[in-house]
Design a protein around this motif. Structure first.
Motif, PDB file in Angstrom:
ATOM      1  N   VAL A 176      63.500 -17.115  -3.714  1.00 58.64           N
ATOM      2  CA  VAL A 176      63.903 -16.947  -5.113  1.00 58.64           C
ATOM      3  C   VAL A 176      62.877 -16.068  -5.820  1.00 58.64           C
ATOM      4  O   VAL A 176      61.755 -15.877  -5.331  1.00 58.64           O
ATOM      5  CB  VAL A 176      64.003 -18.309  -5.846  1.00 58.64           C
ATOM      6  CG1 VAL A 176      65.098 -19.169  -5.242  1.00 58.64           C
ATOM      7  CG2 VAL A 176      62.664 -19.047  -5.817  1.00 58.64           C
ATOM      8  N   GLU A 177      63.240 -15.555  -6.955  1.00 61.25           N
ATOM      9  CA  GLU A 177      62.294 -14.799  -7.755  1.00 61.25           C
ATOM     10  C   GLU A 177      61.236 -15.753  -8.324  1.00 61.25           C
ATOM     11  O   GLU A 177      61.538 -16.872  -8.709  1.00 61.25           O
ATOM     12  CB  GLU A 177      63.017 -14.075  -8.890  1.00 61.25           C
ATOM     13  CG  GLU A 177      64.006 -13.015  -8.419  1.00 61.25           C
ATOM     14  CD  GLU A 177      64.689 -12.305  -9.558  1.00 61.25           C
ATOM     15  OE1 GLU A 177      64.334 -12.567 -10.735  1.00 61.25           O
ATOM     16  OE2 GLU A 177      65.583 -11.486  -9.290  1.00 61.25           O
ATOM     17  N   ASN A 178      59.998 -15.295  -8.363  1.00 61.81           N
ATOM     18  CA  ASN A 178      58.889 -16.060  -8.935  1.00 61.81           C
ATOM     19  C   ASN A 178      58.777 -17.460  -8.331  1.00 61.81           C
ATOM     20  O   ASN A 178      58.629 -18.453  -9.043  1.00 61.81           O
ATOM     21  CB  ASN A 178      59.035 -16.151 -10.457  1.00 61.81           C
ATOM     22  CG  ASN A 178      57.755 -16.639 -11.122  1.00 61.81           C
ATOM     23  OD1 ASN A 178      56.647 -16.360 -10.655  1.00 61.81           O
ATOM     24  ND2 ASN A 178      57.888 -17.376 -12.207  1.00 61.81           N
ATOM     25  N   SER A 179      58.811 -17.547  -7.005  1.00 58.61           N
ATOM     26  CA  SER A 179      58.662 -18.834  -6.333  1.00 58.61           C
ATOM     27  C   SER A 179      57.206 -19.296  -6.435  1.00 58.61           C
ATOM     28  O   SER A 179      56.324 -18.538  -6.858  1.00 58.61           O
ATOM     29  CB  SER A 179      59.055 -18.703  -4.859  1.00 58.61           C
ATOM     30  OG  SER A 179      57.962 -18.212  -4.081  1.00 58.61           O
ATOM     31  N   PRO A 180      56.896 -20.541  -6.019  1.00 57.72           N
ATOM     32  CA  PRO A 180      55.512 -21.005  -6.036  1.00 57.72           C
ATOM     33  C   PRO A 180      54.551 -20.123  -5.231  1.00 57.72           C
ATOM     34  O   PRO A 180      53.341 -20.141  -5.476  1.00 57.72           O
ATOM     35  CB  PRO A 180      55.615 -22.412  -5.437  1.00 57.72           C
ATOM     36  CG  PRO A 180      56.988 -22.863  -5.804  1.00 57.72           C
ATOM     37  CD  PRO A 180      57.836 -21.638  -5.685  1.00 57.72           C
ATOM     38  N   GLU A 181      55.075 -19.342  -4.278  1.00 58.04           N
ATOM     39  CA  GLU A 181      54.215 -18.422  -3.505  1.00 58.04           C
ATOM     40  C   GLU A 181      53.483 -17.445  -4.418  1.00 58.04           C
ATOM     41  O   GLU A 181      52.355 -17.048  -4.132  1.00 58.04           O
ATOM     42  CB  GLU A 181      55.088 -17.656  -2.497  1.00 58.04           C
ATOM     43  CG  GLU A 181      54.349 -16.644  -1.640  1.00 58.04           C
ATOM     44  CD  GLU A 181      54.290 -15.268  -2.285  1.00 58.04           C
ATOM     45  OE1 GLU A 181      53.373 -14.483  -1.943  1.00 58.04           O
ATOM     46  OE2 GLU A 181      55.144 -14.970  -3.147  1.00 58.04           O
ATOM     47  N   ARG A 182      54.095 -17.107  -5.547  1.00 58.34           N
ATOM     48  CA  ARG A 182      53.473 -16.180  -6.496  1.00 58.34           C
ATOM     49  C   ARG A 182      52.249 -16.787  -7.165  1.00 58.34           C
ATOM     50  O   ARG A 182      51.439 -16.078  -7.771  1.00 58.34           O
ATOM     51  CB  ARG A 182      54.470 -15.758  -7.578  1.00 58.34           C
ATOM     52  CG  ARG A 182      55.653 -14.928  -7.099  1.00 58.34           C
ATOM     53  CD  ARG A 182      55.262 -13.506  -6.756  1.00 58.34           C
ATOM     54  NE  ARG A 182      54.665 -13.362  -5.443  1.00 58.34           N
ATOM     55  CZ  ARG A 182      53.981 -12.299  -5.043  1.00 58.34           C
ATOM     56  NH1 ARG A 182      53.770 -11.301  -5.875  1.00 58.34           N
ATOM     57  NH2 ARG A 182      53.469 -12.237  -3.829  1.00 58.34           N
ATOM     58  N   ARG A 183      52.097 -18.092  -7.061  1.00 60.25           N
ATOM     59  CA  ARG A 183      50.966 -18.800  -7.669  1.00 60.25           C
ATOM     60  C   ARG A 183      50.044 -19.401  -6.615  1.00 60.25           C
ATOM     61  O   ARG A 183      49.315 -20.345  -6.870  1.00 60.25           O
ATOM     62  CB  ARG A 183      51.495 -19.884  -8.612  1.00 60.25           C
ATOM     63  CG  ARG A 183      52.324 -19.310  -9.763  1.00 60.25           C
ATOM     64  CD  ARG A 183      52.885 -20.365 -10.666  1.00 60.25           C
ATOM     65  NE  ARG A 183      53.924 -21.167 -10.029  1.00 60.25           N
ATOM     66  CZ  ARG A 183      55.192 -20.784  -9.889  1.00 60.25           C
ATOM     67  NH1 ARG A 183      55.567 -19.581 -10.304  1.00 60.25           N
ATOM     68  NH2 ARG A 183      56.086 -21.580  -9.330  1.00 60.25           N
TER      69      ARG A 183
END
Length: 221
Positions: free
Chosen positions: A33-40
């Motif tokens: 998905v867009e902006n998943s927890p991976e981005r953080r």
């Protein structure tokens, strides 16, 4: 008798702990998905960007992966067929093109291809970044175009009907349009991959498949 009972109890507790550990390890990956927890900096799969590719893209086409020393320089190098982003603390530039010598001012990391493009009047690219723990696996799915992956950390494996492809850090893989597949995080450390799907712009990039009626895949071991 008491000793036998105590030993049996301990053995059962050990067995249950092993089963619980195996169940915890074998977890379904979250969908991209867009902006998943991976981005953080957490576990997940992020859709970095979907982008229409220039009209007239023809084979041979390659996926070029370049590393930059700053996000600003990576973004400044973006062209009509490229996407810049950060993953695992590194600025990246992903480009789909026939040119094989221009690294757009960055450090060339890998060239994947030539990519087997699907038959389509227009193409689009979806760029993904995914971090998952060992034992996690994806749903059965296929793509309306070629999917290519690059491992930046850990070990990745992709199950298909003909074989299981196991990749180590720095290795790449390109799977043709329509290949039934399942991604599996193997090894003993965090699995971090970058991926691109070059697909028919008139179709969704990813389609799930029925687990009960789908083809049998060669298991990752």
């Amino acid at each position: 008798m008491k000793t036998h009972t105590a030993c049996s109890t301990i053995a059962m507790m050990l067995l249950l702990s092993l089963v619980t550990a195996n169940m915890a390890a074998a977890q379904l990956m979250s969908v991209c998905v867009e902006n998943s927890p991976e981005r953080r900096g957490e576990i997940g799969c992020s859709i970095i960007e979907k982008k229409a590719l220039p009209v007239g893209l023809k084979e041979p086409a390659f996926w070029h992966i370049d590393r930059f020393d700053s996000p600003e320089r990576a973004r400044a190098a973006v062209g009509p067929a490229s996407v810049a982003f950060e993953a695992a603390g590194t600025p990246w530039l992903m480009t789909i093109e026939s040119q094989t010598s221009d690294h757009h001012g960055g450090q060339h990391v890998a060239q994947v291809g030539p990519l087997p493009l699907p038959q389509a009047p227009k193409y689009a690219i979806q760029v993904q970044s995914a971090a998952f723990l060992p034992g996690m696996y994806s749903l059965l799915h296929h793509h309306s175009g070629v999917e290519a992956v690059y491992v930046i950390q850990g070990e990745a494996c992709y199950e298909t009907p003909t074989r299981a492809f196991k990749l180590q850090k720095g290795e790449t893989l390109a799977l043709p349009t329509g290949t039934p597949m399942r991604a599996v995080a193997t090894g003993s450390t965090l699995r971090y991959v970058l991926a691109v799907i070059v697909y028919d712009a008139a179709q969704p990039p990813t389609m799930r498949m029925d687990e009960g009626t789908g083809p049998r895949l060669v298991a990752c071991k």
